[in-house]
Every structure is written in C-alpha cells, then in structure tokens.
Design a protein around this motif. Structure first.
Motif: not given
Lengths: 163, 163
Positions: B26-29, B31, B52-56, B75, B79, B83, B85, B146
C-alpha cells in the motif's frame, strides 16, 4: 495539507534546482520501459536513467494491455524507440486478487460490471512471458528485435531476467 | 552492448547500494499519479517522491483511458489510495499527430486498423480537463475528493495546475 499539496511543495524545490534544459522529444536510448505502477519501483533509479533517455509506461501489473500497445506504437512509430524492457516485480498486488473476485466487488459497489479485464496473475514469471508474447503477437509494434522481461525485487532492488 | 544491457548494468550498481528494504504494498501517501510516458519526466524527482509513497501510472499522453481507470480502480479499492494527481507536460508528442493521420499510417503498415483511439490532442490544458472529467465520470473510481491536474514544463521542471 493534502498529499497533493505536499507533492507540489516538493516540486517547487525540484524546479528551483532544475535550471533550463532543452532535450528532444525522442528518447536518447531509443528504448521504452513497461512497468508496474508499484510505489516501491522508482524506474529511473532502478535502471540508472538520465533525463530524456527512455519512455516509461506503467499500469497495474505492468500488463501489456491495448493501452500499452497504443503507447508502444506511438513510442516506436512517432518517437523512434526500438528496444522494449518489461518490468514486473515481487510482492505485486495483482497476485492478491482474482479477476472474478475483483470484478464482482466492483459490480457490487458500482452497480456496473467493469468492461475491462482485471488482469490479475498468480505466477510473476508466467505474467512476464505473457507480456512478451502479447508484444510479439501485436501487428502494431514495428520493432521487436529486443523485447526482454524482468522481475524487480522490491526488497533488494535486483532485476532478474525471465527467460 | 544493447541499451537494455546497459540498463541492466546500471541496475547492478543500484542494487549494490539498495540494502534490504521492507515496505508494504500500500502506498504511504495514499495517492496515485497518472502521467505521460515522456522521457524528460522523472516522476519521482519532479514530485520529490520517496520509496513506497505513490502509485505511478503512465502512458502516451497521460490520457485517462480504460486501462488507467482499471489501474486507478485497483489502486484505490485494493491498495487504499485516495488522491489522484494528473501530470501532462509541455512539448508532448501527442500534440504533433492527429488520430486519423496516425491510425491511417499504422493501417498502411500493419494492414490492420488499430482498435484503440490514438488519443492525440491539441491544447494540453484542454487535455488535462478532459482527463479530470473522465475520472469524475467513471463509476469505477470510489474516491474523487482530490482529482487535480497539472502541466509539467520539461524545460524548467515547474508544475503548473490547470483550473
């Protein structure tokens, strides 16, 4: 402060040290990478990439879907790439679901069955071979001389080729 | 030595300094970032991301296709991201073609018309707004609190929000 706002603040720091860089739209290494969206896979770091070197295509699983074929067709035909590198990874979320289970859960919530295949998989090596096979079978990818697939170990950072 | 072999050599250097890192799937942010595949956009650097912060998610144009909806649904539902972006950019290859022209060229070469829309665009701000609209219209994305869109300047590294 939202996560998005924090990423924007990070971008201001990035831009402050960026300077002005003029690079062509065509990737210098004439290579496209197809990888999973996983947050522990920093493709630039993992492959030692510099600015302007390769296209990076990513989705859930690093699966070769029609949209990946579209992106690869544009990458090769319009922007001159020739080699393709596929990157799956250890501990993938796509190994923790089934297509039927995920689609049923989505339908229960949304009231509509998803029109796309979920593309879950069990064995990552099998998934990499399937991804390579889909590229080789596509009539829309002109350059197939170098289509190689790998599994990235998210714990160690090591890339292992799938033969 | 092929480009792919050079990237593999780069990976050995990366792995040598990686150490052992255990992070959750799971991404920490919480996002997900959806961006163009462009070689001048290092998403981790541009947004100051850590491991480990966001999916890209990335494709040709950063367009919200069905495959991006699939990836975002996984996502968010599987997971835990919340948010979204969206990152388009200046000097995009997708602004240099038309859907009809590209599809006709593919058909002339391959003998088969591509089954996917090419998804070229003229105005990048319009394309970002369209990407946001497709997410907001999708029944498969549970969290829409968001959903923000940006244009990344590949010359300066600056991210500009599209309102």
């Amino acid at each position: 402060m939202s996560e998005t706002d924090e990423l924007l603040a990070n971008n201001r720091a990035h831009a402050a040290s960026h300077g002005r860089i003029e690079l062509p739209t065509q990737p210098a290494r004439r290579t496209a990478v197809v990888a999973c969206m996983d947050s522990r896979l920093d493709v630039f770091a993992a492959l030692g990439l510099g600015n302007g070197e390769v296209h990076v295509i990513r989705n859930a699983g690093g699966v070769v879907t029609d949209d990946v074929i579209r992106s690869l067709a544009i990458s090769q035909r319009l922007l001159g790439t020739r080699e393709i590198v596929l990157v799956h990874h250890t501990d993938c979320g796509m190994q923790k679901i089934t297509d039927e289970g995920f689609a049923a859960a989505v339908e229960a919530d949304a009231g509509v069955r998803p029109p796309w295949p979920v593309e879950s998989f069990v064995d990552v090596d099998v998934a990499v071979r399937r991804a390579i096979a889909r590229i080789l079978a596509s009539p829309f990818i002109p350059s197939k001389e170098s289509v190689r697939g790998f599994v990235y170990d998210v714990a160690t950072g090591v890339l292992r080729e799938v033969s």
